[in-house]
Design a protein around this motif. Structure first.
Motif, PDB file in Angstrom:
ATOM      1  N   LEU A 119       0.852  -1.187   0.000  1.00  0.00           N
ATOM      2  CA  LEU A 119       0.000   0.000   0.000  1.00  0.00           C
ATOM      3  C   LEU A 119       0.888   1.238   0.000  1.00  0.00           C
ATOM      4  CD1 LEU A 119      -2.784   1.227   0.061  1.00  0.00           C
ATOM      5  CD2 LEU A 119      -2.773   1.002   2.545  1.00  0.00           C
ATOM      6  N   ARG A 120       1.122   1.733  -1.184  1.00  0.00           N
ATOM      7  CA  ARG A 120       2.054   2.856  -1.347  1.00  0.00           C
ATOM      8  C   ARG A 120       1.355   4.018  -2.027  1.00  0.00           C
ATOM      9  NH1 ARG A 120       7.733   0.816  -1.256  1.00  0.00           N
ATOM     10  NH2 ARG A 120       7.499  -1.342  -0.636  1.00  0.00           N
ATOM     11  N   GLY A 121       2.023   5.142  -2.008  1.00  0.00           N
ATOM     12  CA  GLY A 121       1.502   6.324  -2.667  1.00  0.00           C
ATOM     13  C   GLY A 121       0.963   7.313  -1.659  1.00  0.00           C
ATOM     14  N   PHE A 122       0.338   8.338  -2.191  1.00  0.00           N
ATOM     15  CA  PHE A 122      -0.214   9.391  -1.354  1.00  0.00           C
ATOM     16  C   PHE A 122      -1.494   9.884  -2.005  1.00  0.00           C
ATOM     17  CE2 PHE A 122      -0.540  13.718   0.305  1.00  0.00           C
ATOM     18  CZ  PHE A 122      -0.365  13.483   1.655  1.00  0.00           C
ATOM     19  N   GLY A 123      -2.470  10.194  -1.179  1.00  0.00           N
ATOM     20  CA  GLY A 123      -3.720  10.750  -1.700  1.00  0.00           C
ATOM     21  C   GLY A 123      -4.447   9.772  -2.596  1.00  0.00           C
ATOM     22  N   HIS A 124      -4.843  10.246  -3.785  1.00  0.00           N
ATOM     23  CA  HIS A 124      -5.646   9.423  -4.688  1.00  0.00           C
ATOM     24  C   HIS A 124      -4.880   8.201  -5.195  1.00  0.00           C
ATOM     25  CE1 HIS A 124      -3.478  11.883  -7.627  1.00  0.00           C
ATOM     26  NE2 HIS A 124      -3.710  10.922  -8.501  1.00  0.00           N
ATOM     27  N   VAL A 125      -3.570   8.283  -5.279  1.00  0.00           N
ATOM     28  CA  VAL A 125      -2.769   7.125  -5.709  1.00  0.00           C
ATOM     29  C   VAL A 125      -2.869   6.020  -4.663  1.00  0.00           C
ATOM     30  CG1 VAL A 125      -0.436   6.320  -6.216  1.00  0.00           C
ATOM     31  CG2 VAL A 125      -1.201   8.541  -7.081  1.00  0.00           C
ATOM     32  N   LYS A 126      -2.742   6.390  -3.406  1.00  0.00           N
ATOM     33  CA  LYS A 126      -2.840   5.411  -2.326  1.00  0.00           C
ATOM     34  C   LYS A 126      -4.256   4.851  -2.246  1.00  0.00           C
ATOM     35  CE  LYS A 126      -1.171   4.699   2.336  1.00  0.00           C
ATOM     36  NZ  LYS A 126      -0.420   5.317   3.429  1.00  0.00           N
ATOM     37  N   ASP A 127      -5.252   5.706  -2.466  1.00  0.00           N
ATOM     38  CA  ASP A 127      -6.642   5.234  -2.455  1.00  0.00           C
ATOM     39  C   ASP A 127      -6.874   4.204  -3.543  1.00  0.00           C
ATOM     40  OD1 ASP A 127      -7.217   6.939  -0.339  1.00  0.00           O
ATOM     41  OD2 ASP A 127      -8.077   8.506  -1.629  1.00  0.00           O
ATOM     42  N   ARG A 128      -6.342   4.450  -4.748  1.00  0.00           N
ATOM     43  CA  ARG A 128      -6.488   3.493  -5.848  1.00  0.00           C
ATOM     44  C   ARG A 128      -5.781   2.181  -5.514  1.00  0.00           C
ATOM     45  NH1 ARG A 128      -3.876   5.950 -10.109  1.00  0.00           N
ATOM     46  NH2 ARG A 128      -2.031   4.773  -9.562  1.00  0.00           N
ATOM     47  N   ASN A 129      -4.585   2.277  -4.944  1.00  0.00           N
ATOM     48  CA  ASN A 129      -3.859   1.067  -4.552  1.00  0.00           C
ATOM     49  C   ASN A 129      -4.612   0.302  -3.472  1.00  0.00           C
ATOM     50  OD1 ASN A 129      -1.783   1.479  -6.355  1.00  0.00           O
ATOM     51  ND2 ASN A 129      -0.532   2.616  -4.900  1.00  0.00           N
ATOM     52  N   ARG A 130      -5.226   1.014  -2.545  1.00  0.00           N
ATOM     53  CA  ARG A 130      -6.012   0.382  -1.482  1.00  0.00           C
ATOM     54  C   ARG A 130      -7.164  -0.421  -2.083  1.00  0.00           C
ATOM     55  NH1 ARG A 130      -6.828   4.602   1.051  1.00  0.00           N
ATOM     56  NH2 ARG A 130      -5.157   4.460   2.582  1.00  0.00           N
ATOM     57  N   GLU A 131      -7.829   0.163  -3.079  1.00  0.00           N
ATOM     58  CA  GLU A 131      -8.944  -0.535  -3.748  1.00  0.00           C
ATOM     59  C   GLU A 131      -8.461  -1.793  -4.463  1.00  0.00           C
ATOM     60  OE1 GLU A 131     -10.837   2.270  -6.330  1.00  0.00           O
ATOM     61  OE2 GLU A 131     -11.422   3.574  -4.670  1.00  0.00           O
ATOM     62  N   GLN A 132      -7.339  -1.688  -5.153  1.00  0.00           N
ATOM     63  CA  GLN A 132      -6.804  -2.843  -5.873  1.00  0.00           C
ATOM     64  C   GLN A 132      -6.365  -3.939  -4.908  1.00  0.00           C
ATOM     65  OE1 GLN A 132      -3.750  -0.940  -8.208  1.00  0.00           O
ATOM     66  NE2 GLN A 132      -5.173  -0.379  -9.843  1.00  0.00           N
ATOM     67  N   LEU A 133      -5.755  -3.551  -3.811  1.00  0.00           N
ATOM     68  CA  LEU A 133      -5.322  -4.536  -2.820  1.00  0.00           C
ATOM     69  C   LEU A 133      -6.509  -5.181  -2.119  1.00  0.00           C
ATOM     70  CD1 LEU A 133      -2.209  -2.765  -1.285  1.00  0.00           C
ATOM     71  CD2 LEU A 133      -2.238  -4.795  -2.740  1.00  0.00           C
ATOM     72  N   ARG A 158      -6.950  -9.025  -1.445  1.00  0.00           N
ATOM     73  CA  ARG A 158      -7.184  -9.458  -0.064  1.00  0.00           C
ATOM     74  C   ARG A 158      -8.392 -10.384   0.022  1.00  0.00           C
ATOM     75  NH1 ARG A 158      -7.868  -5.640   5.279  1.00  0.00           N
ATOM     76  NH2 ARG A 158      -8.985  -7.151   6.503  1.00  0.00           N
ATOM     77  N   GLN A 159      -9.490 -10.020  -0.640  1.00  0.00           N
ATOM     78  CA  GLN A 159     -10.695 -10.855  -0.600  1.00  0.00           C
ATOM     79  C   GLN A 159     -10.441 -12.222  -1.216  1.00  0.00           C
ATOM     80  OE1 GLN A 159     -12.196  -8.983   1.856  1.00  0.00           O
ATOM     81  NE2 GLN A 159     -13.841 -10.201   1.035  1.00  0.00           N
ATOM     82  N   ARG A 160      -9.705 -12.242  -2.330  1.00  0.00           N
ATOM     83  CA  ARG A 160      -9.396 -13.518  -2.988  1.00  0.00           C
ATOM     84  C   ARG A 160      -8.546 -14.401  -2.077  1.00  0.00           C
ATOM     85  NH1 ARG A 160      -4.992 -14.740  -5.618  1.00  0.00           N
ATOM     86  NH2 ARG A 160      -4.382 -12.581  -5.937  1.00  0.00           N
ATOM     87  N   LEU A 161      -7.538 -13.803  -1.454  1.00  0.00           N
ATOM     88  CA  LEU A 161      -6.658 -14.562  -0.570  1.00  0.00           C
ATOM     89  C   LEU A 161      -7.386 -15.014   0.694  1.00  0.00           C
ATOM     90  CD1 LEU A 161      -3.370 -12.495  -0.955  1.00  0.00           C
ATOM     91  CD2 LEU A 161      -3.833 -14.792  -1.848  1.00  0.00           C
ATOM     92  N   LEU A 162      -8.253 -14.157   1.228  1.00  0.00           N
ATOM     93  CA  LEU A 162      -9.036 -14.553   2.405  1.00  0.00           C
ATOM     94  C   LEU A 162      -9.933 -15.741   2.084  1.00  0.00           C
ATOM     95  CD1 LEU A 162     -10.066 -11.215   4.145  1.00  0.00           C
ATOM     96  CD2 LEU A 162      -8.827 -13.128   5.168  1.00  0.00           C
ATOM     97  N   ALA A 163     -10.547 -15.714   0.911  1.00  0.00           N
ATOM     98  CA  ALA A 163     -11.395 -16.839   0.506  1.00  0.00           C
ATOM     99  C   ALA A 163     -10.574 -18.120   0.432  1.00  0.00           C
ATOM    100  CB  ALA A 163     -12.061 -16.543  -0.839  1.00  0.00           C
ATOM    101  N   ARG A 164      -9.378 -18.012  -0.113  1.00  0.00           N
ATOM    102  CA  ARG A 164      -8.502 -19.183  -0.197  1.00  0.00           C
ATOM    103  C   ARG A 164      -8.115 -19.655   1.205  1.00  0.00           C
ATOM    104  NH1 ARG A 164      -3.129 -18.173  -3.198  1.00  0.00           N
ATOM    105  NH2 ARG A 164      -4.574 -17.509  -4.805  1.00  0.00           N
ATOM    106  N   LEU A 165      -7.775 -18.725   2.080  1.00  0.00           N
ATOM    107  CA  LEU A 165      -7.385 -19.065   3.445  1.00  0.00           C
ATOM    108  C   LEU A 165      -8.520 -19.768   4.183  1.00  0.00           C
ATOM    109  CD1 LEU A 165      -5.062 -18.527   5.622  1.00  0.00           C
ATOM    110  CD2 LEU A 165      -6.590 -16.737   6.441  1.00  0.00           C
ATOM    111  N   ARG A 166      -9.730 -19.299   3.959  1.00  0.00           N
ATOM    112  CA  ARG A 166     -10.916 -19.866   4.626  1.00  0.00           C
ATOM    113  C   ARG A 166     -11.403 -21.147   3.972  1.00  0.00           C
ATOM    114  NH1 ARG A 166     -13.707 -13.974   4.683  1.00  0.00           N
ATOM    115  NH2 ARG A 166     -12.637 -13.150   6.521  1.00  0.00           N
ATOM    116  N   GLY A 167     -10.782 -21.525   2.853  1.00  0.00           N
ATOM    117  CA  GLY A 167     -11.183 -22.746   2.167  1.00  0.00           C
ATOM    118  C   GLY A 167     -12.430 -22.575   1.335  1.00  0.00           C
ATOM    119  N   GLU A 168     -12.783 -21.336   1.037  1.00  0.00           N
ATOM    120  CA  GLU A 168     -13.951 -21.065   0.210  1.00  0.00           C
ATOM    121  C   GLU A 168     -13.565 -21.221  -1.246  1.00  0.00           C
ATOM    122  OE1 GLU A 168     -14.949 -17.094   1.317  1.00  0.00           O
ATOM    123  OE2 GLU A 168     -15.456 -17.640   3.366  1.00  0.00           O
TER     124      GLU A 168
END
Length: 90
Positions: free
Chosen positions: A52-66, A70-80
């Motif tokens: 999660l890098r950047g500042f302002g809108h760049v960081k916000d965009r990176n947060r959305e992409q991550l 995160r959701q995909r990895l959490l699903a994998r971790l939970r065995g979904e």
């Protein structure tokens, strides 16, 4: 002369605190599920905030992409089952 934008600075600090709280919640979700089989996924999840890098809108965009990763990895971790996306080749 630099202009001090207190409202924006306050908003940024709030988001930084929210990011830390989200990370702590993520760790609380990872630790009880940790096994030898999902160790690599857990490590990948735990390392996401470092991306999660950047500042302002760049960081916000990176947060959305991550968040998607995160959701995909959490699903994998939970065995979904991961959703399969169909792409129209036509």
């Amino acid at each position: 002369v630099a202009v001090l934008d207190v409202a924006k600075a306050t908003q940024l600090r709030r988001q930084e605190r929210a990011d830390i709280a989200d990370y702590n919640e993520l760790l609380d979700d990872i630790v009880p599920r940790l096994t030898d089989d999902n160790y690599d996924t857990a490590v990948e999840l735990a390392a996401l905030p470092a991306k999660l890098r950047g500042f302002g809108h760049v960081k916000d965009r990176n947060r959305e992409q991550l968040a998607v990763v995160r959701q995909r990895l959490l699903a994998r971790l939970r065995g979904e089952a991961e959703a399969v996306q169909f792409v129209d080749a036509a």
